[in-house]
Design an enzyme around this catalytic site. Structure first.
Site, mmCIF file in Angstrom:
data_model
loop_
_atom_site.group_PDB
_atom_site.id
_atom_site.type_symbol
_atom_site.label_atom_id
_atom_site.label_comp_id
_atom_site.label_asym_id
_atom_site.label_seq_id
_atom_site.Cartn_x
_atom_site.Cartn_y
_atom_site.Cartn_z
ATOM 1 N N ARG A 84 0.840 -1.205 0.000
ATOM 2 C CA ARG A 84 0.000 0.000 0.000
ATOM 3 C C ARG A 84 0.871 1.249 0.000
ATOM 4 O O ARG A 84 1.810 1.355 0.782
ATOM 5 C CB ARG A 84 -0.919 -0.003 1.222
ATOM 6 C CG ARG A 84 -1.870 1.171 1.247
ATOM 7 C CD ARG A 84 -3.014 0.957 2.216
ATOM 8 N NE ARG A 84 -2.658 1.242 3.590
ATOM 9 C CZ ARG A 84 -3.548 1.332 4.585
ATOM 10 N NH1 ARG A 84 -4.843 1.134 4.339
ATOM 11 N NH2 ARG A 84 -3.166 1.587 5.810
ATOM 12 N N GLY A 87 -3.216 4.153 -0.580
ATOM 13 C CA GLY A 87 -4.486 3.534 -0.166
ATOM 14 C C GLY A 87 -5.701 3.981 -0.964
ATOM 15 O O GLY A 87 -6.836 3.723 -0.560
ATOM 16 N N ASP A 89 -6.777 2.939 -3.873
ATOM 17 C CA ASP A 89 -7.373 1.928 -4.759
ATOM 18 C C ASP A 89 -8.895 1.893 -4.556
ATOM 19 O O ASP A 89 -9.371 1.733 -3.440
ATOM 20 C CB ASP A 89 -6.779 0.553 -4.435
ATOM 21 C CG ASP A 89 -7.086 -0.470 -5.504
ATOM 22 O OD1 ASP A 89 -6.174 -0.832 -6.254
ATOM 23 O OD2 ASP A 89 -8.267 -0.911 -5.586
ATOM 24 N N GLY A 154 -1.438 8.253 -3.536
ATOM 25 C CA GLY A 154 -0.067 7.805 -3.354
ATOM 26 C C GLY A 154 0.657 7.652 -4.687
ATOM 27 O O GLY A 154 0.065 7.244 -5.688
ATOM 28 N N GLY A 157 0.829 3.587 -6.287
ATOM 29 C CA GLY A 157 -0.267 3.063 -7.100
ATOM 30 C C GLY A 157 -0.491 3.908 -8.343
ATOM 31 O O GLY A 157 -0.722 3.378 -9.436
ATOM 32 N N HIS A 158 -0.411 5.217 -8.175
ATOM 33 C CA HIS A 158 -0.734 6.150 -9.259
ATOM 34 C C HIS A 158 0.236 6.009 -10.435
ATOM 35 O O HIS A 158 -0.189 5.823 -11.575
ATOM 36 C CB HIS A 158 -0.689 7.571 -8.702
ATOM 37 C CG HIS A 158 -1.247 8.626 -9.597
ATOM 38 N ND1 HIS A 158 -2.589 8.715 -9.899
ATOM 39 C CD2 HIS A 158 -0.648 9.659 -10.264
ATOM 40 C CE1 HIS A 158 -2.792 9.753 -10.698
ATOM 41 N NE2 HIS A 158 -1.623 10.343 -10.938
ATOM 42 N N ILE A 215 7.712 -1.437 -5.826
ATOM 43 C CA ILE A 215 8.492 -0.317 -6.338
ATOM 44 C C ILE A 215 8.717 0.647 -5.180
ATOM 45 O O ILE A 215 7.778 1.107 -4.540
ATOM 46 C CB ILE A 215 7.775 0.394 -7.510
ATOM 47 C CG1 ILE A 215 7.530 -0.603 -8.642
ATOM 48 C CG2 ILE A 215 8.633 1.542 -8.034
ATOM 49 C CD1 ILE A 215 6.108 -0.847 -8.961
ATOM 50 N N LEU A 445 -7.114 1.257 -15.560
ATOM 51 C CA LEU A 445 -6.658 0.475 -14.403
ATOM 52 C C LEU A 445 -6.746 1.242 -13.085
ATOM 53 O O LEU A 445 -7.156 0.697 -12.059
ATOM 54 C CB LEU A 445 -5.213 0.016 -14.622
ATOM 55 C CG LEU A 445 -4.606 -0.762 -13.442
ATOM 56 C CD1 LEU A 445 -5.256 -2.127 -13.290
ATOM 57 C CD2 LEU A 445 -3.099 -0.897 -13.587
ATOM 58 N N TYR A 447 -8.809 3.337 -12.222
ATOM 59 C CA TYR A 447 -10.188 3.404 -11.728
ATOM 60 C C TYR A 447 -10.675 1.966 -11.540
ATOM 61 O O TYR A 447 -11.622 1.507 -12.163
ATOM 62 C CB TYR A 447 -11.090 4.163 -12.713
ATOM 63 C CG TYR A 447 -10.770 5.645 -12.825
ATOM 64 C CD1 TYR A 447 -10.004 6.292 -11.846
ATOM 65 C CD2 TYR A 447 -11.235 6.407 -13.896
ATOM 66 C CE1 TYR A 447 -9.711 7.651 -11.949
ATOM 67 C CE2 TYR A 447 -10.945 7.764 -13.999
ATOM 68 C CZ TYR A 447 -10.181 8.369 -13.027
ATOM 69 O OH TYR A 447 -9.900 9.708 -13.132
HETATM 70 P P1 FDA Z 1 -2.945 2.071 -3.222
HETATM 71 O O1 FDA Z 1 -1.903 2.187 -2.165
HETATM 72 O O2 FDA Z 1 -4.312 1.682 -2.809
HETATM 73 O O3 FDA Z 1 -2.400 1.100 -4.367
HETATM 74 C C1 FDA Z 1 -3.098 0.834 -5.569
HETATM 75 C C2 FDA Z 1 -2.563 -0.463 -6.206
HETATM 76 O O4 FDA Z 1 -1.166 -0.357 -6.488
HETATM 77 C C3 FDA Z 1 -2.694 -1.699 -5.311
HETATM 78 O O5 FDA Z 1 -2.870 -2.835 -6.122
HETATM 79 C C4 FDA Z 1 -1.348 -1.753 -4.628
HETATM 80 O O6 FDA Z 1 -1.024 -3.034 -4.130
HETATM 81 C C5 FDA Z 1 -0.412 -1.304 -5.725
HETATM 82 N N1 FDA Z 1 0.751 -0.597 -5.188
HETATM 83 C C6 FDA Z 1 0.734 0.538 -4.427
HETATM 84 N N2 FDA Z 1 1.979 0.933 -4.157
HETATM 85 C C7 FDA Z 1 2.812 0.050 -4.744
HETATM 86 C C8 FDA Z 1 4.234 -0.076 -4.805
HETATM 87 N N3 FDA Z 1 5.037 0.823 -4.220
HETATM 88 N N4 FDA Z 1 4.768 -1.127 -5.472
HETATM 89 C C9 FDA Z 1 3.967 -2.032 -6.075
HETATM 90 N N5 FDA Z 1 2.617 -1.969 -6.054
HETATM 91 C C10 FDA Z 1 2.037 -0.933 -5.399
HETATM 92 N N6 FDA Z 1 -6.281 8.784 -10.986
HETATM 93 C C11 FDA Z 1 -5.842 9.581 -11.984
HETATM 94 O O7 FDA Z 1 -5.153 9.117 -12.891
HETATM 95 N N7 FDA Z 1 -6.145 10.911 -11.980
HETATM 96 C C12 FDA Z 1 -6.864 11.489 -10.990
HETATM 97 O O8 FDA Z 1 -7.089 12.705 -11.018
HETATM 98 C C13 FDA Z 1 -7.342 10.668 -9.934
HETATM 99 N N8 FDA Z 1 -8.112 11.176 -8.915
HETATM 100 C C14 FDA Z 1 -8.476 10.374 -7.850
HETATM 101 C C15 FDA Z 1 -9.179 10.926 -6.782
HETATM 102 C C16 FDA Z 1 -9.547 10.133 -5.689
HETATM 103 C C17 FDA Z 1 -10.296 10.757 -4.549
HETATM 104 C C18 FDA Z 1 -9.213 8.752 -5.690
HETATM 105 C C19 FDA Z 1 -9.606 7.873 -4.534
HETATM 106 C C20 FDA Z 1 -8.518 8.205 -6.758
HETATM 107 C C21 FDA Z 1 -8.138 8.998 -7.845
HETATM 108 N N9 FDA Z 1 -7.433 8.463 -8.926
HETATM 109 C C22 FDA Z 1 -7.011 9.287 -9.950
HETATM 110 C C23 FDA Z 1 -7.100 7.033 -8.968
HETATM 111 C C24 FDA Z 1 -5.700 6.753 -8.435
HETATM 112 O O9 FDA Z 1 -4.747 7.108 -9.406
HETATM 113 C C25 FDA Z 1 -5.530 5.260 -8.110
HETATM 114 O O10 FDA Z 1 -6.453 4.887 -7.146
HETATM 115 C C26 FDA Z 1 -4.106 4.929 -7.667
HETATM 116 O O11 FDA Z 1 -3.831 3.574 -7.931
HETATM 117 C C27 FDA Z 1 -3.905 5.201 -6.196
HETATM 118 O O12 FDA Z 1 -2.586 5.016 -5.789
HETATM 119 P P2 FDA Z 1 -2.303 4.757 -4.221
HETATM 120 O O13 FDA Z 1 -0.851 4.532 -4.049
HETATM 121 O O14 FDA Z 1 -2.936 5.836 -3.430
HETATM 122 O O15 FDA Z 1 -3.151 3.436 -4.005
#
Ligand code: FDA
Length: 506
Positions: A84, A87, A89, A154, A157-158, A215, A445, A447
């Site tokens: 994570r 968070g 996702d 984060g 994920g992004h 990563i 992906l 979304y």
């Molecule tokens: P999170 O930690 O939940 O991880 C997402 C996925 O990636 C999981 O499968 C996780 O296991 C994996 N992962 C995370 N970190 C990793 C690492 N270091 N190494 C390997 N795997 C890893 N998107 C967009 O393109 N443009 C936008 O403007 C927005 N706006 C937006 C607003 C809001 C309110 C939300 C909730 C979401 C978005 N999103 C978005 C979507 C966003 O890009 C997507 O949810 C990302 O995957 C979130 O990354 P996190 O690290 O926060 O997620």
């Protein structure tokens, strides 16, 4: 049972053995901070209920070697890890699973080093987009980065899933601007671009992090922006001619110069005059330049919108990130460093559009939106730089011929309403079928949408996984399977929508 507690006991011993000089912070359900650490970055309230499966442990590495230890020990003891970063996702795949698991939460790994001279930065996965924007702006008023609009997302994920925001028509996605990365592979080794090789470096830029390793950090290319940019929002309800305007927008927005992005956000509001519900279309825009030039451009290209200087605000690029996050643009930039944010119940889905939707088609959308209290739709115009990058450059395949992308969102309050809201958004998605991309009906992906198909913790075959793999990645799915088979043949890194190995052909 006791056999599982022995496994976790051995796992903990392994971790402490591998981090003797500087122990890894670990939280068990008996630790007082366990819940607050777990819940801190859960963004979707429907995944924060008492019935949501919880991790046996939360591991929060302070340095790269802790990530290595977590991978080595969990593999040795057959424990499933979920990585994570922020968070965010949509389906909680970074912290929920049907099988026993531990969460590897990277929020402590969030250093950002900006190299102004070379226009690059090293960013750790646990940083948020807001932190990235803040640190860039601290160093320079003309450097920026192209990624999402919500500052608490984060990096991990992004970046690994694509990542787009108001500048992607000029500069492409976040993943398009990654030039190096450091990953902990299934053997616990740290690899960079050079040592991981072309295939793996390709896969982690859009193929999703969860399938290939952890990563730890990313080297990004910083992007030049003028000192002054301009933003505007123009609201039009159905009574004010929204249908006509949205219809026109579909022919215009994707052909505008790369320096401008005009998206449309749809909400249900109360009409002022009659107090009845109506749909409001908000045309939201960023232009990489001053208001004067923007007004001339819009008068030539989209006069129907009636843009006037009163709609426009000139500001710096970093202030525009405040604007898109809904903060006052004159306020302190410190809000970008705030990692907490309001949580909501929601479900989202996505589509890509290649031909303008007819007015009759649009009117059908409005009728469905009006059935609900808090629905939202977002149309993001494509074109520009996105047309120039080939579909196979990185795993994100949605490039030329897409005129815009749709995000559907249902928001609600209280867990009880979940089923009703799921039914509503699925019905809307079904209605849209004739108007959007086909064979495959593509999806984004980042979304994440488990309605597209899912497996029990990444055990699906190649063909089963193709159901969602081809929607997210189109023809790149095959290459992702090849890379996965090479770098993680035993399928250690997996989740409900991960990339399968070739051995799962059978
Ligand atoms: P999170 O930690 O939940 O991880 C997402 C996925 O990636 C999981 O499968 C996780 O296991 C994996 N992962 C995370 N970190 C990793 C690492 N270091 N190494 C390997 N795997 C890893 N998107 C967009 O393109 N443009 C936008 O403007 C927005 N706006 C937006 C607003 C809001 C309110 C939300 C909730 C979401 C978005 N999103 C978005 C979507 C966003 O890009 C997507 O949810 C990302 O995957 C979130 O990354 P996190 O690290 O926060 O997620």
């Amino acid at each position: 049972g006791s056999s599982s507690s022995i496994i976790y006991c051995n796992f903990l011993q392994c971790l402490s053995f591998h981090s003797q000089t500087n122990p890894i912070p670990i939280y068990t359900p008996n630790t007082s901070n366990y819940s607050s650490i777990l819940e801190f970055s859960i963004q979707n309230l429907r995944l924060l209920s008492s019935t949501t499966p919880k991790p046996h442990l939360i591991i929060t590495p302070l340095q790269e070697s802790h990530v290595q230890a977590a991978v080595i020990c969990s593999r040795k003891h057959g424990i499933q890890i979920k990585t994570r970063s922020g968070g965010h996702d949509y389906e909680g795949l970074s912290y929920v699973s049907d099988v026993p698991f531990v969460v590897l939460d990277l929020f402590n790994l969030r250093s950002i080093t900006v190299d102004e001279e070379n226009r690059t930065a090293w960013v750790q996965s646990g940083a948020t987009l807001g932190e990235v924007y803040y640190r860039i702006a601290e160093k320079s008023g003309i450097l920026s980065f192209s990624s999402g609009s919500c500052p608490t997302i984060g990096v991990g994920g992004h970046f690994s899933g694509g990542g787009f925001g108001a500048m992607f028509r000029k500069y492409g996605l976040a993943a398009d601007n990654v030039i190096d990365a450091r990953i902990v592979d299934v053997n616990g080794r740290i690899l960079d671009k050079e040592s991981m090789g072309e295939d793996l470096f390709w896969a982690i830029r859009g193929g999703g992090g969860g399938s290939f390793g952890v990563i730890v950090s990313w080297k990004i290319r910083l992007l030049t922006v003028p000192p002054t940019v301009t933003v505007f929002t123009v609201d039009k309800t159905l009574e004010q001619g929204a249908t006509e305007l949205v219809h026109r927008w579909q022919y215009i927005a994707h052909k505008l110069p790369q320096e401008i992005f005009v998206g449309v956000i749809f909400n249900v509001v109360n009409e002022k005059e009659k107090g009845e519900k109506t749909v409001q279309a908000s045309f939201v825009s960023m232009f990489l330049g001053g208001a004067k030039k923007l007004l001339i451009l819009m008068k030539q290209r989209f006069p129907e919108l009636g843009l006037e200087s009163k709609h426009c605000t000139e500001l710096s690029w970093v202030q525009s990130t405040l604007y898109f996050a809904g903060f006052p643009v004159e306020g302190s930039l410190d809000v970008l460093l705030n990692r907490t944010q309001p949580k909501r119940f929601y479900k989202a889905k996505s589509d890509y559009v290649k031909e303008p939707i007819s007015k009759i088609g649009l009117e059908g959308i409005w009728r469905r939106l009006l059935e609900e209290e808090q629905p939202q739709m977002i149309f993001s115009s494509f074109g520009g730089r996105m047309n120039e990058i080939s579909e196979s450059e990185i795993p994100f395949p949605h490039r030329k011929w897409n005129i815009f992308m749709i995000q559907y969102l249902a928001y609600w309050e209280g867990l009880e309403a979940t089923e009703k809201q799921f039914n509503w958004i699925r019905k809307l998605y079904k209605y849209m079928e004739p108007y959007v991309s086909k064979s495959p009906r593509a999806a984004y992906l980042n979304y994440r949408d488990l309605d597209l198909g899912q497996s029990k913790n990444g055990t699906a075959t190649y063909l089963q996984s193709k159901a969602w793999g081809s929607k997210y990645f189109k023809n790149n799915y095959e290459r992702l399977v090849e890379v996965k088979s090479k770098v993680d043949p035993q399928n250690f890194f997996r989740n409900e929508q991960s990339i399968p190995t070739i051995t799962s052909f059978g």
